[in-house]
Design a protein around this motif. Structure first.
Motif, PDB file in Angstrom:
ATOM      1  N   CYS A   7       8.329  -3.500  10.504  1.00 59.67           N
ATOM      2  CA  CYS A   7       8.500  -2.486   9.457  1.00 59.67           C
ATOM      3  C   CYS A   7       9.992  -2.432   9.173  1.00 59.67           C
ATOM      4  O   CYS A   7      10.691  -1.491   9.550  1.00 59.67           O
ATOM      5  CB  CYS A   7       7.960  -1.139   9.939  1.00 59.67           C
ATOM      6  SG  CYS A   7       7.977   0.157   8.692  1.00 59.67           S
ATOM      7  N   SER A   8      10.472  -3.497   8.523  1.00 53.25           N
ATOM      8  CA  SER A   8      11.910  -3.700   8.423  1.00 53.25           C
ATOM      9  C   SER A   8      12.304  -4.076   7.000  1.00 53.25           C
ATOM     10  O   SER A   8      11.650  -4.904   6.365  1.00 53.25           O
ATOM     11  CB  SER A   8      12.346  -4.820   9.379  1.00 53.25           C
ATOM     12  OG  SER A   8      13.703  -5.141   9.209  1.00 53.25           O
ATOM     13  N   PRO A   9      13.402  -3.488   6.480  1.00 53.23           N
ATOM     14  CA  PRO A   9      13.877  -3.864   5.141  1.00 53.23           C
ATOM     15  C   PRO A   9      14.510  -5.249   5.108  1.00 53.23           C
ATOM     16  O   PRO A   9      14.689  -5.821   4.030  1.00 53.23           O
ATOM     17  CB  PRO A   9      14.918  -2.785   4.823  1.00 53.23           C
ATOM     18  CG  PRO A   9      15.392  -2.315   6.162  1.00 53.23           C
ATOM     19  CD  PRO A   9      14.209  -2.403   7.079  1.00 53.23           C
ATOM     20  N   LYS A  10      14.823  -5.802   6.298  1.00 50.34           N
ATOM     21  CA  LYS A  10      15.419  -7.135   6.338  1.00 50.34           C
ATOM     22  C   LYS A  10      14.989  -7.832   7.622  1.00 50.34           C
ATOM     23  O   LYS A  10      15.543  -7.597   8.687  1.00 50.34           O
ATOM     24  CB  LYS A  10      16.946  -7.051   6.264  1.00 50.34           C
ATOM     25  CG  LYS A  10      17.611  -8.403   6.003  1.00 50.34           C
ATOM     26  CD  LYS A  10      19.106  -8.237   5.756  1.00 50.34           C
ATOM     27  CE  LYS A  10      19.746  -9.579   5.404  1.00 50.34           C
ATOM     28  NZ  LYS A  10      21.209  -9.453   5.158  1.00 50.34           N
ATOM     29  N   PHE A  11      13.994  -8.685   7.474  1.00 54.97           N
ATOM     30  CA  PHE A  11      13.488  -9.458   8.601  1.00 54.97           C
ATOM     31  C   PHE A  11      13.539 -10.926   8.196  1.00 54.97           C
ATOM     32  O   PHE A  11      12.814 -11.346   7.293  1.00 54.97           O
ATOM     33  CB  PHE A  11      12.053  -9.019   8.938  1.00 54.97           C
ATOM     34  CG  PHE A  11      11.446  -9.759  10.098  1.00 54.97           C
ATOM     35  CD1 PHE A  11      11.872  -9.514  11.387  1.00 54.97           C
ATOM     36  CD2 PHE A  11      10.445 -10.696   9.891  1.00 54.97           C
ATOM     37  CE1 PHE A  11      11.312 -10.182  12.454  1.00 54.97           C
ATOM     38  CE2 PHE A  11       9.879 -11.374  10.950  1.00 54.97           C
ATOM     39  CZ  PHE A  11      10.311 -11.121  12.240  1.00 54.97           C
ATOM     40  N   TYR A  12      14.408 -11.702   8.855  1.00 55.06           N
ATOM     41  CA  TYR A  12      14.660 -13.086   8.442  1.00 55.06           C
ATOM     42  C   TYR A  12      15.023 -13.140   6.953  1.00 55.06           C
ATOM     43  O   TYR A  12      14.464 -13.909   6.180  1.00 55.06           O
ATOM     44  CB  TYR A  12      13.460 -13.980   8.735  1.00 55.06           C
ATOM     45  CG  TYR A  12      13.307 -14.310  10.192  1.00 55.06           C
ATOM     46  CD1 TYR A  12      14.060 -15.324  10.774  1.00 55.06           C
ATOM     47  CD2 TYR A  12      12.423 -13.602  11.000  1.00 55.06           C
ATOM     48  CE1 TYR A  12      13.927 -15.623  12.122  1.00 55.06           C
ATOM     49  CE2 TYR A  12      12.294 -13.890  12.347  1.00 55.06           C
ATOM     50  CZ  TYR A  12      13.046 -14.907  12.907  1.00 55.06           C
ATOM     51  OH  TYR A  12      12.919 -15.199  14.243  1.00 55.06           O
ATOM     52  N   SER A  13      15.952 -12.237   6.571  1.00 53.32           N
ATOM     53  CA  SER A  13      16.526 -12.188   5.222  1.00 53.32           C
ATOM     54  C   SER A  13      15.545 -11.703   4.162  1.00 53.32           C
ATOM     55  O   SER A  13      15.854 -11.782   2.967  1.00 53.32           O
ATOM     56  CB  SER A  13      17.080 -13.572   4.809  1.00 53.32           C
ATOM     57  OG  SER A  13      18.041 -14.008   5.742  1.00 53.32           O
ATOM     58  N   ARG A  14      14.383 -11.190   4.574  1.00 50.90           N
ATOM     59  CA  ARG A  14      13.420 -10.677   3.601  1.00 50.90           C
ATOM     60  C   ARG A  14      12.853  -9.352   4.096  1.00 50.90           C
ATOM     61  O   ARG A  14      12.737  -9.132   5.300  1.00 50.90           O
ATOM     62  CB  ARG A  14      12.265 -11.655   3.403  1.00 50.90           C
ATOM     63  CG  ARG A  14      12.653 -12.954   2.731  1.00 50.90           C
ATOM     64  CD  ARG A  14      11.420 -13.710   2.331  1.00 50.90           C
ATOM     65  NE  ARG A  14      11.716 -14.977   1.664  1.00 50.90           N
ATOM     66  CZ  ARG A  14      10.850 -15.666   0.957  1.00 50.90           C
ATOM     67  NH1 ARG A  14       9.625 -15.226   0.813  1.00 50.90           N
ATOM     68  NH2 ARG A  14      11.188 -16.816   0.387  1.00 50.90           N
ATOM     69  N   PRO A  15      12.456  -8.470   3.164  1.00 53.54           N
ATOM     70  CA  PRO A  15      11.740  -7.263   3.602  1.00 53.54           C
ATOM     71  C   PRO A  15      10.405  -7.646   4.241  1.00 53.54           C
ATOM     72  O   PRO A  15       9.739  -8.586   3.791  1.00 53.54           O
ATOM     73  CB  PRO A  15      11.524  -6.486   2.295  1.00 53.54           C
ATOM     74  CG  PRO A  15      12.503  -7.064   1.333  1.00 53.54           C
ATOM     75  CD  PRO A  15      12.691  -8.495   1.720  1.00 53.54           C
ATOM     76  N   CYS A  16      10.047  -6.957   5.279  1.00 53.17           N
ATOM     77  CA  CYS A  16       8.776  -7.239   5.960  1.00 53.17           C
ATOM     78  C   CYS A  16       8.150  -5.924   6.403  1.00 53.17           C
ATOM     79  O   CYS A  16       8.615  -5.297   7.365  1.00 53.17           O
ATOM     80  CB  CYS A  16       9.002  -8.162   7.156  1.00 53.17           C
ATOM     81  SG  CYS A  16       7.472  -8.694   7.961  1.00 53.17           S
ATOM     82  N   PHE A  17       7.125  -5.507   5.669  1.00 55.08           N
ATOM     83  CA  PHE A  17       6.392  -4.284   5.991  1.00 55.08           C
ATOM     84  C   PHE A  17       4.929  -4.677   6.181  1.00 55.08           C
ATOM     85  O   PHE A  17       4.191  -4.828   5.203  1.00 55.08           O
ATOM     86  CB  PHE A  17       6.568  -3.242   4.879  1.00 55.08           C
ATOM     87  CG  PHE A  17       7.989  -2.773   4.713  1.00 55.08           C
ATOM     88  CD1 PHE A  17       8.469  -1.704   5.447  1.00 55.08           C
ATOM     89  CD2 PHE A  17       8.855  -3.422   3.843  1.00 55.08           C
ATOM     90  CE1 PHE A  17       9.785  -1.274   5.308  1.00 55.08           C
ATOM     91  CE2 PHE A  17      10.170  -3.008   3.691  1.00 55.08           C
ATOM     92  CZ  PHE A  17      10.639  -1.932   4.435  1.00 55.08           C
ATOM     93  N   ASN A  18       4.545  -4.855   7.432  1.00 52.42           N
ATOM     94  CA  ASN A  18       3.206  -5.367   7.729  1.00 52.42           C
ATOM     95  C   ASN A  18       2.124  -4.350   7.401  1.00 52.42           C
ATOM     96  O   ASN A  18       2.371  -3.140   7.304  1.00 52.42           O
ATOM     97  CB  ASN A  18       3.098  -5.749   9.202  1.00 52.42           C
ATOM     98  CG  ASN A  18       3.904  -6.989   9.551  1.00 52.42           C
ATOM     99  OD1 ASN A  18       4.413  -7.121  10.637  1.00 52.42           O
ATOM    100  ND2 ASN A  18       4.023  -7.912   8.606  1.00 52.42           N
ATOM    101  N   CYS A  19       0.916  -4.874   7.229  1.00 57.09           N
ATOM    102  CA  CYS A  19      -0.250  -4.033   6.978  1.00 57.09           C
ATOM    103  C   CYS A  19      -1.014  -3.794   8.273  1.00 57.09           C
ATOM    104  O   CYS A  19      -0.955  -4.599   9.211  1.00 57.09           O
ATOM    105  CB  CYS A  19      -1.166  -4.681   5.943  1.00 57.09           C
ATOM    106  SG  CYS A  19      -0.420  -4.758   4.291  1.00 57.09           S
ATOM    107  N   VAL A  20      -1.737  -2.683   8.326  1.00 60.77           N
ATOM    108  CA  VAL A  20      -2.453  -2.293   9.537  1.00 60.77           C
ATOM    109  C   VAL A  20      -3.824  -1.728   9.180  1.00 60.77           C
ATOM    110  O   VAL A  20      -4.043  -1.229   8.072  1.00 60.77           O
ATOM    111  CB  VAL A  20      -1.671  -1.227  10.343  1.00 60.77           C
ATOM    112  CG1 VAL A  20      -0.400  -1.814  10.920  1.00 60.77           C
ATOM    113  CG2 VAL A  20      -1.347  -0.016   9.474  1.00 60.77           C
TER     114      VAL A  20
END
Length: 750
Positions: free
Chosen positions: A671-684
């Motif tokens: 749930c990160s605005p920058k994960f490997y240079s990209r936003p990453c907000f996983n689904c659950v």
């Protein structure tokens, strides 16, 4: 829930039932009380000398660098240990001696006749029985060994359903043990050979033969540590002869070289397979071991008698081949008067004019041993558009383009096939591209088939569903083949397509496909090539074994030291860890504490964070009452805008019980605005009291309320009505979801 366990009647084991949570197949103590070898570094003079040699070769030091290292170590040698090396030759010679002593490789010469001339090839191989005996004597591995077949069933609330996963839970193991005399225990080998390009490195020449022992659980057998894959031989490389390369006699000659090589490799097992071998196990019981085998091979269909021109017909089944039948065909061919008549007879059954190397091993039917391989069966439509923008999925390789790839990694094609439907369904539509749309339907059905084939535990229900998936895939593929006949000259008459018919027969006979696919063996190609390039000794990397023994000795002595200091805890580390004691969830990647003012200001452009504090106060009040915790001061929660009680977290670990293999697994969510240079907000998926909600994580945080710290998440639910299901969603088995308005984001307890 309960499981029923039943062993083969020759094993002498009784049927037993147990609660599912209490079920254990075999005791697996975390450590052994057997003292390890006190000098595991032998034949080196000391552990210091072994570690110096290990470092010199791992660092690829040249001769001058190695000499300098030795001189330095001699100057700094401790009083307890003295280095006896004088130059780099001592290390090389000792390393070579270790390879012969530890790995037991034998050098031999294979002689095979071609055109009335005898050609000779060098063969390096290891005594298979001695290798297996070393595993049986290993106190770390023996507690995990399974020698009796197991028939397992799980109660699903109504009835017991049979399931298989390991080779010793499947039919072949059962059938073999049933043929053995009372007390006989099957010792099952899995052998694999591949033409990986190891001959390009140094003077090393040969194709590796890799062995694994099927009596060990898959996690150990397919692992990279002790008990995992092991190189037991090197098949000779037969150089191509331009004058004869296209002749059937030359192909027969190459096969004869490899079969003669396997005769040598299997020589230690051949006699024991007929008489058995008494072996005293570490539990002081004497068992008589018999032997079975498995190896990968392809020839039109090496399993059944499908005609060559019917390979593409995956809707029809043909009789299975048997080794005895193959021998009869050979005898009939040998009785022919001319070479042409003999060749015609052999062609009818796809056989070559030689005796199979496995014929000498009892309880062996090589046709029955050959298995479908998931790694080498991947169909894919390669389309670049949308791939670069594709959302990041964990455990998948993501490529910016897939049209011009120049590698042979089957797992990459597998990952591409999993994404291709999502990346192309809006391009290859039924109206714009009917043939491409039909291909997408085929790929979708193939992915379902591949999913069932990859399951690590199979029940009668999943096997039945998998067989239906094969029929559906075959039906639509045949439609695509027929409709594309005028636009493509592709020949679909190839063995790998046909072999899908045998997937679930293999599962019933040998367990889940991960027991015999080539993925664990392919992982060894890199280390093998590195050892070729960097170590000069192409027979094996013996120090790995020495390093494991040294680590065991260090661990054993460390444990003894701790036990002597605290005798009350001497047996603590002998108790297996209980996975159920681990926390269900754990938040990580914590940021600094923030106030509500700073959070709402940082997300002022996001409508989901409007009135963040007010909504959270309302949620916390209702939540604390629902879980029967006291409200702060007995009043409704009233956190203030300036309160620094929020700690953002950008990582989320979840331990859960898998519905596939019923074991605990761990998932990692971002749930990160920058994960490997990209936003990453996983689904659950969120289980509430009355339904399951699917949504995207927007904000993950810990909140302090009085004396309580709560782990919470702001989630954007995707449960808005989607209307009537579209036709292409039905065809491609899409489950379409729609987000609620972002302002309706909700709080949930982690």
């Amino acid at each position: 829930m309960a499981k029923s366990t039943l062993c083969g009647f020759h094993s002498g084991c009784n049927c037993r039932s147990s609660r599912f949570d209490d079920f254990k197949r075999h005791p697996t103590p975390s450590t052994s009380s057997t003292p390890p070898d006190k000098q595991p570094w032998a034949p080196f003079k000391s552990q210091l000398e072994f570690e110096i040699a290990e470092l010199a070769l791992e660092a690829c030091l040249n001769n001058e660098q190695t000499d300098r290292l030795i001189k330095f170590c001699n100057r700094c040698a401790s009083r307890q240990e003295k280095i006896t090396f004088q130059n780099h030759k001592d290390i090389r010679n000792m390393w070579d001696a270790v390879s012969h002593r530890v790995t037991g490789f034998t050098q031999d010469v294979i002689s095979v006749s071609y055109n009335d001339t005898i050609q000779q090839f060098d063969l390096y191989y290891r005594d298979l029985w001695e290798w297996a005996a070393n595993l049986l004597r290993d106190p770390r591995l023996f507690p995990h060994m399974v020698f009796d077949v197991q028939c397992l069933s799980k109660f699903n609330g109504e009835t017991f359903i049979h399931f298989v996963d390991e080779p010793f839970t499947a039919n072949t193991f059962w059938n073999v043990q049933s043929q053995l005399p009372p007390g006989g225990k099957p010792l099952a080998f899995i052998l694999y050979a591949d033409k990986t390009r190891l001959s390009l490195f140094g003077t090393a020449r040969g194709y590796p033969v890799i062995a694994r022992l099927a009596n060990l659980p898959t996690d150990i057998r397919n692992g990279q540590g002790v008990g995992g894959s092991y190189v037991v031989g090197w098949l000779p490389i037969v150089k191509e002869d331009r004058d004869h390369a296209s002749k059937p006699s030359w192909l027969n000659f190459k096969n004869a070289v490899w079969h003669e090589s396997f005769v040598k490799i299997l020589s230690s097992l051949a006699s024991k397979s007929h008489t058995g071998q008494w072996f005293e196990c570490l539990d002081n019981e004497q068992c008589i071991m018999s032997l079975i085998r498995g190896i990968k091979c392809l020839w039109p269909c090496p399993v059944c008698l499908v005609p060559h021109d019917e390979l593409m017909n995956t809707l029809k089944c043909y009789p299975y081949q048997m080794s005895a039948q193959s021998q009869e065909v050979l005898q009939a061919a040998w009785s022919k008067q001319t070479a042409e008549e003999k060749e015609e007879k052999l062609k009818e059954y796809g056989l070559r004019d030689l005796i199979n190397a496995f014929a000498a091993v009892m309880y062996t039917d090589v046709h029955d041993a050959l298995s479908w391989d998931q790694l080498h069966f991947n169909g894919v439509a390669q389309v670049d558009k949308n791939y670069e923008a594709f959302p990041r999925w964990r455990n998948l390789k993501h490529l910016a383009q897939v049209m011009s790839i120049s590698f042979a990694d089957g797992s990459v094609y597998e990952d591409i096939s999993k994404m291709v439907i999502h990346a192309t369904h809006a391009i290859l539509t039924k109206d714009e591209c009917p043939l491409g749309y039909l291909l997408l339907r085929c790929i979708r059905l193939f992915l379902e088939l591949d999913m069932y084939a990859a399951l690590q535990v199979h029940t009668t229900e999943t096997i039945s569903a998998g067989r239906h998936a094969i029929q559906a895939f075959s039906t639509y593929l045949q439609q695509y083949i027929d409709k594309s006949a005028n636009e493509s000259d592709k020949n679909w008459n190839f063995p790998k397509l046909h072999m899908s018919l045998h997937i679930f027969n293999n599962v019933e006979a040998k367990g889940a496909t991960r027991n015999y696919n080539t993925k664990p063996n392919e992982k060894m190609h890199g280390p093998l090539k590195d050892s070729y390039l960097l170590r000069t000794n192409f027979r094996d990397v013996a120090p790995q074994s020495i390093r494991h023994h040294i680590s065991d000795l260090d661990e054993y002595e460390s444990r003894d030291s701790e036990d002597s200091e605290d005798p009350d805890n001497a047996d603590n580390d002998l108790v297996p860890s209980n996975d159920t004691d681990l926390p269900h969830v754990k938040l990580g990647s914590r940021q600094v504490e923030e106030s509500f003012e700073s959070i709402e200001d940082a997300h002022k452009e996001d409508i989901a964070f409007t009135n963040f504090r007010t909504k959270l106060n309302e949620f916390l009040t209702n939540f604390l009452l629902a879980i029967q915790l006291p409200l702060p001061g007995g009043n409704r929660v009233q956190l203030r805008a300036s309160d620094k009680v929020i700690t953002e977290c950008r990582f989320f670990k979840v331990n859960y019980k898998s519905m596939v293999d019923w074991r605990q697994h761990t998932d990692y969510l971002q749930c990160s605005p920058k994960f490997y240079s990209r936003p990453c907000f996983n689904c659950v998926f969120i289980q509430t009291t009355d339904k399951v909600i699917f949504g995207r994580l927007l904000f993950l945080f810990e909140c302090v309320v009085g004396d309580i710290t709560l782990s919470l998440a702001l989630v954007h639910p995707f449960d808005a009505p989607t209307g009537v299901q579209l036709q292409n969603d039905k065809h491609l088995n899409f489950y379409r979801i729609r987000a609620r308005p972002r302002a309706q984001a909700e709080f949930f307890s982690v």
